[in-house]
Each structure stands twice: as structure tokens, then as C-alpha cells.
Design an enzyme around this catalytic site. Sequence first.
Site, PDB file in Angstrom:
ATOM      1  N   GLU A   1       0.823  -1.204   0.000  1.00 15.65           N
ATOM      2  CA  GLU A   1       0.000   0.000   0.000  1.00 15.65           C
ATOM      3  C   GLU A   1       0.861   1.259   0.000  1.00 15.65           C
ATOM      4  O   GLU A   1       1.960   1.282   0.555  1.00 15.65           O
ATOM      5  CB  GLU A   1      -0.911   0.013   1.227  1.00 15.65           C
ATOM      6  CG  GLU A   1      -1.914  -1.123   1.265  1.00 15.65           C
ATOM      7  CD  GLU A   1      -2.828  -1.061   2.484  1.00 15.65           C
ATOM      8  OE1 GLU A   1      -2.717  -0.085   3.264  1.00 15.65           O
ATOM      9  OE2 GLU A   1      -3.638  -1.986   2.664  1.00 15.65           O
TER      10      GLU A   1
ATOM     11  N   GLU B   1      -8.806   1.791  -4.547  1.00 18.87           N
ATOM     12  CA  GLU B   1      -9.899   1.442  -3.632  1.00 18.87           C
ATOM     13  C   GLU B   1     -10.600   2.696  -3.126  1.00 18.87           C
ATOM     14  O   GLU B   1      -9.947   3.629  -2.637  1.00 18.87           O
ATOM     15  CB  GLU B   1      -9.363   0.634  -2.446  1.00 18.87           C
ATOM     16  CG  GLU B   1     -10.460   0.214  -1.481  1.00 18.87           C
ATOM     17  CD  GLU B   1      -9.995  -0.758  -0.414  1.00 18.87           C
ATOM     18  OE1 GLU B   1     -10.817  -1.113   0.447  1.00 18.87           O
ATOM     19  OE2 GLU B   1      -8.818  -1.166  -0.452  1.00 18.87           O
TER      20      GLU B   1
END
Length: 275
Positions: A124, A192
Amino acid sequence: MDLQGPEGGRPVTTRDLLEMKRRGEKIVALTAYDVLFGRLVDECGVDVVLVGDSLGQVVLGYDSTLPVTLDEMIHHARAVRRGVRRALLVVDMPFLSFQISPEETLRHAGRIMKETGAQAVKLEGGDEETCRHVRALVRAGIPVMGHLGLTPQSVHALGGYRVQGRDPTTAARLREDAARLAHAGCFALVLELVPAALAAEISRAIEIPTIGIGAGPDVDGQVLVLHDLLGLNDAFRPRFLRRFAELGREARAAIRRYAEAVRAGSFPGPDESFD
């Protein structure tokens, strides 16, 4: 079965995903956390199987992804690998397995690759420090999938599970981070909880495939948590989720029928007994 992606059912590679983007062919990705679901997903022609750190909430009962350990990720990814033959297998690097130093990131990603048989890792973030880690992995021959927008490992810093990129400053940062990750060598990028228009803009701007979850239709592929789309986690009802089955409801009904049959003495019957 009409499988998309590579011809002849051969294993999917990172290069195949890039070619799918160039052809305008959507990439199908799903999570799996054990051998049975790994096999089922793979047999249905999914292109990417992600062993996500979402297993913390979906399988292990944690409140977030933060408690998930590297050993837990490896344990579940090894199980999934035994069921996956065709799809590209990607494994999440859990919290604090890639944030300390590029050298430590390389050791942890190396463990994932060696001990699970995965073909790629996912991490991430997209700032310059994160990209230092990405470049170290890519130089070592480890394919990396990026992840921007809502990054669950940073949920406390982000102020909760909220759509990211609605304000001009955050939107600009996401554009910059996406370009930076692509330049660092990521082969694909998860977006996302990003506004659909922004996700589409990012997808057009970078050469690598984008895979959305709550990022609208104009990305290069989609990913969902398998248990969510099957309706097994019926308490989870985010706007971006479409349930393609209601297996939680069916499972409860089946378990109740089993309990009733045991209590009534009708199970096992002659057909389930041995002479």
C-alpha cells in the site's frame, strides 16, 4: 468454459495483464484465503487471485488488517497456492512488513515468494519512500502490485473507511502517486474507494492496469472479497458491493436442517450407514 486472458488456459503472467489493458479486456480479480476457495476461483477463470490481508477481518476475526502478521499471510497463501493453477497469485504484504527499510522489505517479500509460490506481492501507498521499496523489490525480480485510495493499513491516519480523492489536494496526490508507482516498476495498481471520474482519469494516464474496488467501471479490472460477493458476510453492506449470491442465508438454512435431522434421529439414515 470460455476463459478470458491467456489462450489455452496457460498460467496468467504480469505481462498478460498489461496486454489485456492494451486490448481493452477487463481483468477479473478475487480474493481467496484457503485451498478450497482458491481452487473454485481458479477453475472459474479468474485472472488474479489475491491473498489479501483482509483475511484478518474475513477469516481471523480481527477488527482491522493491522494485526495480521507475515507468518499468517504466508500460512494462508501456501494453502491457496495448492488450489490455484492458472490465475496470477498475488499476496499482500501486511502492516510493518514493508515500511521500515528496503532491505527488510526485500527479506519479507522474499519469504513470501519462496515459501508460498506466489508470483507477486502487493503493498500500500505511493509516496517516494514507498517507491524506494518498490524499486528494491523490482530490482530483485519480485513483481509488485501497488494500492492507492483507501489503504486499509492506514485507516487511522485516513480518519476511517472513507472515499479518497474527493478534494482537489487529495486527488492531485493520488494522480502523482499513481504515476510514481508506475515509474517505480509496479505491474498493476489497485484503486480502492476512489471517485469514478478520478479513477478513470488515472487509468487513462498510466500504462499499467488499474484494478478497482469501489472505483467505478472505467478502470481496467475489478476485485472483490470473495466472501462478500457470495453473501457469506451478510453484515457487510458497502455501496460498492454487489452480492452475486446469498450463501450466508443458505448456509444457515442447511445447518438448521442438519440440526433438526440429528435431533429427530433421521440422520444418519440407511444410505449414510455401513453394513
